[in-house]
Design an enzyme around this catalytic site. Structure first.
Site, PDB file in Angstrom:
ATOM      1  N   GLU A  90      64.987 -18.247 -68.161  1.00  0.00           N
ATOM      2  CA  GLU A  90      65.554 -17.485 -69.266  1.00  0.00           C
ATOM      3  C   GLU A  90      66.065 -18.549 -70.227  1.00  0.00           C
ATOM      4  O   GLU A  90      66.799 -19.453 -69.816  1.00  0.00           O
ATOM      5  CB  GLU A  90      66.703 -16.599 -68.786  1.00  0.00           C
ATOM      6  CG  GLU A  90      66.271 -15.412 -67.938  1.00  0.00           C
ATOM      7  CD  GLU A  90      65.517 -14.349 -68.728  1.00  0.00           C
ATOM      8  OE1 GLU A  90      65.611 -14.326 -69.971  1.00  0.00           O
ATOM      9  OE2 GLU A  90      64.815 -13.539 -68.097  1.00  0.00           O
ATOM     10  N   THR A 136      66.948 -29.123 -70.648  1.00  0.00           N
ATOM     11  CA  THR A 136      67.354 -29.107 -72.056  1.00  0.00           C
ATOM     12  C   THR A 136      68.489 -30.092 -72.333  1.00  0.00           C
ATOM     13  O   THR A 136      69.292 -30.398 -71.441  1.00  0.00           O
ATOM     14  CB  THR A 136      67.825 -27.673 -72.430  1.00  0.00           C
ATOM     15  OG1 THR A 136      68.459 -27.712 -73.693  1.00  0.00           O
ATOM     16  CG2 THR A 136      68.849 -27.142 -71.423  1.00  0.00           C
ATOM     17  N   ASP A 137      68.597 -30.528 -73.592  1.00  0.00           N
ATOM     18  CA  ASP A 137      69.724 -31.398 -73.980  1.00  0.00           C
ATOM     19  C   ASP A 137      71.041 -30.627 -74.016  1.00  0.00           C
ATOM     20  O   ASP A 137      72.113 -31.224 -74.081  1.00  0.00           O
ATOM     21  CB  ASP A 137      69.452 -32.067 -75.336  1.00  0.00           C
ATOM     22  CG  ASP A 137      69.310 -31.084 -76.493  1.00  0.00           C
ATOM     23  OD1 ASP A 137      69.260 -29.852 -76.252  1.00  0.00           O
ATOM     24  OD2 ASP A 137      69.260 -31.545 -77.652  1.00  0.00           O
ATOM     25  N   GLU A 138      70.955 -29.268 -73.967  1.00  0.00           N
ATOM     26  CA  GLU A 138      72.183 -28.474 -74.095  1.00  0.00           C
ATOM     27  C   GLU A 138      73.129 -28.677 -72.907  1.00  0.00           C
ATOM     28  O   GLU A 138      74.310 -28.360 -73.000  1.00  0.00           O
ATOM     29  CB  GLU A 138      71.837 -26.989 -74.294  1.00  0.00           C
ATOM     30  CG  GLU A 138      70.953 -26.814 -75.511  1.00  0.00           C
ATOM     31  CD  GLU A 138      70.713 -25.380 -75.946  1.00  0.00           C
ATOM     32  OE1 GLU A 138      71.553 -24.514 -75.663  1.00  0.00           O
ATOM     33  OE2 GLU A 138      69.691 -25.139 -76.601  1.00  0.00           O
ATOM     34  N   TYR A 161      73.695 -20.097 -70.734  1.00  0.00           N
ATOM     35  CA  TYR A 161      72.354 -20.700 -70.624  1.00  0.00           C
ATOM     36  C   TYR A 161      72.454 -22.166 -70.200  1.00  0.00           C
ATOM     37  O   TYR A 161      71.837 -22.586 -69.219  1.00  0.00           O
ATOM     38  CB  TYR A 161      71.607 -20.596 -71.966  1.00  0.00           C
ATOM     39  CG  TYR A 161      70.383 -21.500 -72.051  1.00  0.00           C
ATOM     40  CD1 TYR A 161      69.284 -21.303 -71.213  1.00  0.00           C
ATOM     41  CD2 TYR A 161      70.328 -22.557 -72.964  1.00  0.00           C
ATOM     42  CE1 TYR A 161      68.161 -22.136 -71.282  1.00  0.00           C
ATOM     43  CE2 TYR A 161      69.217 -23.390 -73.038  1.00  0.00           C
ATOM     44  CZ  TYR A 161      68.136 -23.179 -72.196  1.00  0.00           C
ATOM     45  OH  TYR A 161      67.044 -24.009 -72.261  1.00  0.00           O
ATOM     46  N   LYS A 165      71.215 -24.091 -66.733  1.00  0.00           N
ATOM     47  CA  LYS A 165      70.252 -25.210 -66.712  1.00  0.00           C
ATOM     48  C   LYS A 165      70.914 -26.448 -66.081  1.00  0.00           C
ATOM     49  O   LYS A 165      70.277 -27.188 -65.331  1.00  0.00           O
ATOM     50  CB  LYS A 165      69.752 -25.542 -68.129  1.00  0.00           C
ATOM     51  CG  LYS A 165      68.857 -24.495 -68.746  1.00  0.00           C
ATOM     52  CD  LYS A 165      67.529 -24.280 -68.012  1.00  0.00           C
ATOM     53  CE  LYS A 165      66.567 -25.428 -68.151  1.00  0.00           C
ATOM     54  NZ  LYS A 165      65.222 -25.087 -67.605  1.00  0.00           N
ATOM     55  N   PRO A 216      69.874 -14.252 -91.172  1.00  0.00           N
ATOM     56  CA  PRO A 216      71.219 -14.342 -90.590  1.00  0.00           C
ATOM     57  C   PRO A 216      71.570 -15.756 -90.121  1.00  0.00           C
ATOM     58  O   PRO A 216      71.109 -16.205 -89.074  1.00  0.00           O
ATOM     59  CB  PRO A 216      71.123 -13.387 -89.384  1.00  0.00           C
ATOM     60  CG  PRO A 216      69.667 -13.390 -89.004  1.00  0.00           C
ATOM     61  CD  PRO A 216      68.887 -13.664 -90.238  1.00  0.00           C
TER      62      PRO A 216
HETATM   63  P1  NAD Z   1      60.333 -19.166 -73.060  1.00  0.00           P
HETATM   64  O1  NAD Z   1      61.496 -18.242 -72.937  1.00  0.00           O
HETATM   65  O2  NAD Z   1      59.460 -19.070 -74.272  1.00  0.00           O
HETATM   66  O3  NAD Z   1      59.367 -18.979 -71.787  1.00  0.00           O
HETATM   67  C1  NAD Z   1      59.854 -18.856 -70.486  1.00  0.00           C
HETATM   68  C2  NAD Z   1      58.711 -18.329 -69.619  1.00  0.00           C
HETATM   69  O4  NAD Z   1      59.202 -18.207 -68.265  1.00  0.00           O
HETATM   70  C3  NAD Z   1      58.198 -16.954 -70.032  1.00  0.00           C
HETATM   71  O5  NAD Z   1      56.773 -16.932 -70.031  1.00  0.00           O
HETATM   72  C4  NAD Z   1      58.746 -16.018 -68.956  1.00  0.00           C
HETATM   73  O6  NAD Z   1      57.903 -14.889 -68.717  1.00  0.00           O
HETATM   74  C5  NAD Z   1      58.802 -16.956 -67.757  1.00  0.00           C
HETATM   75  N1  NAD Z   1      59.799 -16.530 -66.755  1.00  0.00           N
HETATM   76  C6  NAD Z   1      61.099 -16.182 -66.989  1.00  0.00           C
HETATM   77  N2  NAD Z   1      61.698 -15.825 -65.843  1.00  0.00           N
HETATM   78  C7  NAD Z   1      60.769 -15.957 -64.860  1.00  0.00           C
HETATM   79  C8  NAD Z   1      60.782 -15.750 -63.446  1.00  0.00           C
HETATM   80  N3  NAD Z   1      61.892 -15.316 -62.836  1.00  0.00           N
HETATM   81  N4  NAD Z   1      59.649 -15.991 -62.752  1.00  0.00           N
HETATM   82  C9  NAD Z   1      58.523 -16.409 -63.383  1.00  0.00           C
HETATM   83  N5  NAD Z   1      58.455 -16.635 -64.707  1.00  0.00           N
HETATM   84  C10 NAD Z   1      59.561 -16.407 -65.440  1.00  0.00           C
HETATM   85  O7  NAD Z   1      60.923 -20.612 -72.876  1.00  0.00           O
HETATM   86  P2  NAD Z   1      60.478 -21.998 -73.541  1.00  0.00           P
HETATM   87  O8  NAD Z   1      61.163 -22.136 -74.844  1.00  0.00           O
HETATM   88  O9  NAD Z   1      59.015 -22.131 -73.471  1.00  0.00           O
HETATM   89  O10 NAD Z   1      61.174 -23.010 -72.532  1.00  0.00           O
HETATM   90  C11 NAD Z   1      60.493 -23.459 -71.366  1.00  0.00           C
HETATM   91  C12 NAD Z   1      61.394 -24.402 -70.586  1.00  0.00           C
HETATM   92  O11 NAD Z   1      61.752 -25.510 -71.399  1.00  0.00           O
HETATM   93  C13 NAD Z   1      62.715 -23.757 -70.135  1.00  0.00           C
HETATM   94  O12 NAD Z   1      63.000 -24.226 -68.836  1.00  0.00           O
HETATM   95  C14 NAD Z   1      63.728 -24.271 -71.146  1.00  0.00           C
HETATM   96  O13 NAD Z   1      65.013 -24.349 -70.565  1.00  0.00           O
HETATM   97  C15 NAD Z   1      63.173 -25.641 -71.452  1.00  0.00           C
HETATM   98  N6  NAD Z   1      63.498 -26.150 -72.807  1.00  0.00           N
HETATM   99  C16 NAD Z   1      63.232 -25.386 -73.918  1.00  0.00           C
HETATM  100  C17 NAD Z   1      63.515 -25.894 -75.187  1.00  0.00           C
HETATM  101  C18 NAD Z   1      63.220 -25.106 -76.437  1.00  0.00           C
HETATM  102  O14 NAD Z   1      63.597 -25.542 -77.536  1.00  0.00           O
HETATM  103  N7  NAD Z   1      62.527 -23.981 -76.377  1.00  0.00           N
HETATM  104  C19 NAD Z   1      64.081 -27.175 -75.317  1.00  0.00           C
HETATM  105  C20 NAD Z   1      64.336 -27.924 -74.158  1.00  0.00           C
HETATM  106  C21 NAD Z   1      64.028 -27.400 -72.910  1.00  0.00           C
HETATM  107  P1  TYD Z   2      68.289 -21.173 -81.277  1.00  0.00           P
HETATM  108  O1  TYD Z   2      66.903 -21.142 -81.830  1.00  0.00           O
HETATM  109  O2  TYD Z   2      68.807 -19.946 -80.606  1.00  0.00           O
HETATM  110  O3  TYD Z   2      68.392 -22.456 -80.331  1.00  0.00           O
HETATM  111  P2  TYD Z   2      69.687 -23.112 -79.568  1.00  0.00           P
HETATM  112  O4  TYD Z   2      70.868 -22.260 -79.731  1.00  0.00           O
HETATM  113  O5  TYD Z   2      69.216 -23.150 -78.161  1.00  0.00           O
HETATM  114  O6  TYD Z   2      69.861 -24.450 -80.201  1.00  0.00           O
HETATM  115  O7  TYD Z   2      69.283 -21.525 -82.451  1.00  0.00           O
HETATM  116  C1  TYD Z   2      69.196 -22.742 -83.158  1.00  0.00           C
HETATM  117  C2  TYD Z   2      70.394 -22.824 -84.079  1.00  0.00           C
HETATM  118  O8  TYD Z   2      70.295 -21.784 -85.071  1.00  0.00           O
HETATM  119  C3  TYD Z   2      71.713 -22.594 -83.377  1.00  0.00           C
HETATM  120  O9  TYD Z   2      72.695 -23.468 -83.970  1.00  0.00           O
HETATM  121  C4  TYD Z   2      72.063 -21.152 -83.673  1.00  0.00           C
HETATM  122  C5  TYD Z   2      71.444 -20.927 -85.044  1.00  0.00           C
HETATM  123  N1  TYD Z   2      70.948 -19.553 -85.319  1.00  0.00           N
HETATM  124  C6  TYD Z   2      71.342 -18.894 -86.493  1.00  0.00           C
HETATM  125  O10 TYD Z   2      72.104 -19.434 -87.317  1.00  0.00           O
HETATM  126  N2  TYD Z   2      70.849 -17.641 -86.726  1.00  0.00           N
HETATM  127  C7  TYD Z   2      70.011 -17.003 -85.863  1.00  0.00           C
HETATM  128  O11 TYD Z   2      69.621 -15.832 -86.113  1.00  0.00           O
HETATM  129  C8  TYD Z   2      69.596 -17.699 -84.671  1.00  0.00           C
HETATM  130  C9  TYD Z   2      68.684 -17.055 -83.670  1.00  0.00           C
HETATM  131  C10 TYD Z   2      70.097 -18.978 -84.434  1.00  0.00           C
END
Ligand code: NAD
Ligand code: TYD
Length: 354
Positions: A90, A136-138, A161, A165, A216
């Site tokens: 998630e 993630t870096d978070e 979140y 992680k 927003p």
């Molecule tokens: P996403 O939400 O787009 O995709 C997550 C996928 O995991 C989906 O296809 C979902 O169906 C699947 N999934 C969720 N719960 C599941 C479960 N219980 N069993 C099987 N599959 C399940 O996420 P993303 O943005 O592609 O991120 C992928 C990974 O990279 C995550 O672990 C996230 O923490 C990490 N990450 C993401 C970012 C980013 O900017 N998006 C940055 C750094 C790290």
């Molecule tokens: P997001 O894409 O949710 O990534 P993360 O919170 O994991 O960094 O959001 C990126 C940044 O944008 C974050 O500072 C929150 C802000 N944000 C808005 O200002 N408006 C929005 O509707 C959303 C979804 C995010």
């Protein structure tokens, strides 16, 4: 079904944003690997993302949950995986504020189930095996105006979140230290590009600009994120999976820090240009809304370790990447309409009002 390919790799979450880019890359780049994609297709998972490779002979999709220990054991038995790249999660901070338990279940319990399945299957001999956890870096918390997250930065997660992680990262390291499981981890900054679900900042803004809806911006828009083109994340994962040192963590970043407001301005200007609207039209849609609780102020990555050890650097500037991303979303109207129907509308209404 044991495959006769050189390697058999389990990728979890391969129908999501980053996962689908990674699956497509691995299937095409390594025809002698068999790639099994395990994903339970939550709202964020979409098999449409994988159309290009869905019938490739070295690819199998399995719909299932990473918390299902019985399923995991049978998949390890059937495919004799020698590698796991774990992305299923998630992943949306706003949703984690509304429903934290789902994050604990998938991100923490699911990761531990996967670690246990790999350990059970590989216990006799860890040689040649690798469990790669994508994070993630978070997990490092929030920076002020200066400084960078390094691999040695203490964890300080502040949202449900990032806490989930962080917990999963700790469990991965525990399985390395306690059981000798050959793990490697990476912590990456914010990704963007095609196939990102449009509740994250960049695709949400592009979609709303296209439809002339309010944009927003949380708080005053001064929060800073470091943006990485998703294709660059995929090449970093490939490098770490094949050459990263066991037990190590690598930070991945784009060297592209922007305030949210700067980023939204840039998107407005790019989309106005692509849609041949008068300059400045879409900036008027910007609406400052109530801030996210616990909103981290700034993320920034020192990606020196992966550069020095593995020779990886980002290749796409944020200007180039945003232009490519906006053009992709404006063209993929079918994809966008499919993913923004039904459940998306409900989420949007609940989170932003009408
Ligand atoms: P996403 O939400 O787009 O995709 C997550 C996928 O995991 C989906 O296809 C979902 O169906 C699947 N999934 C969720 N719960 C599941 C479960 N219980 N069993 C099987 N599959 C399940 O996420 P993303 O943005 O592609 O991120 C992928 C990974 O990279 C995550 O672990 C996230 O923490 C990490 N990450 C993401 C970012 C980013 O900017 N998006 C940055 C750094 C790290
Ligand atoms: P997001 O894409 O949710 O990534 P993360 O919170 O994991 O960094 O959001 C990126 C940044 O944008 C974050 O500072 C929150 C802000 N944000 C808005 O200002 N408006 C929005 O509707 C959303 C979804 C995010």
């Amino acid at each position: 079904m044991k495959t006769d390919t050189k390697r058999c790799i389990l990728i979890t979450g391969g129908a999501g944003f980053i996962g689908s880019h990674l699956v497509m890359f691995m299937v095409e780049r390594y025809p002698d690997y068999h790639i099994v994609n395990l994903d339970n297709l939550t709202y964020a998972g979409n098999l449409e993302n994988l159309k290009a490779i869905e019938s490739a002979p070295n690819y199998t999709f399995v719909r299932g949950d990473i918390t299902d220990a019985t399923l995991l054991a049978s998949l390890f038995e059937e495919y004799a995986f020698d590698g796991v790249i774990h992305l299923a999660a998630e992943s949306h901070v706003d949703r984690s504020i509304e429903n934290p338990l789902a994050f604990i279940e998938t991100n923490v319990v699911g990761t531990v189930q996967l670690l246990s399945a790999a350990r059970n299957a590989w216990a006799a001999d860890f040689t040649g095996k690798r469990f790669y956890h994508v994070s993630t870096d978070e997990v490092y918390g929030s920076l002020g105006t200066t400084g960078y997250f390094r691999e040695t930065t203490a964890y300080d997660p502040r949202s449900p979140y990032s806490a989930s992680k962080a917990a999963s990262d700790h469990f991965v390291r525990a399985w390395f230290h306690t059981y000798g499981l050959p793990v490697v981890l990476s912590n990456c900054s914010n990704n963007y590009g095609p196939y990102q679900f449009p509740e994250k900042l960049i695709p949400l803004m592009i979609n709303n600009i296209r439809h002339g809806k309010p944009l927003p911006v949380y708080g005053d828009g001064s929060n800073i994120r470091d943006w990485l083109w998703v294709g660059d994340h995929v090449t970093a994962i490939d490098r770490i999976f094949h050459a990263g040192r066991i037990g190590e963590t690598y930070n991945i970043g784009g060297n592209n820090e922007r305030t949210n407001l700067e980023l939204v301005y840039a998107l407005c200007d790019i989309v106005d240009d692509l849609l041949v609207r008068p300059a400045g039209t879409s900036r008027q849609l910007i609406t400052f809304v109530k801030d996210r609780p616990g909103h981290d102020q700034r993320y920034a990555i020192d990606a020196g370790k992966i550069k020095q050890e593995l020779g990886w650097e980002p290749s796409v500037s944020v200007e180039e990447g945003l232009a490519k991303t906006a053009a992709w979303y404006l063209e993929q109207t079918d994809w966008l309409e499919h993913v923004t129907s039904g459940a998306y509308q409900e989420y949007y209404k609940q989170h932003y009002g009408e």
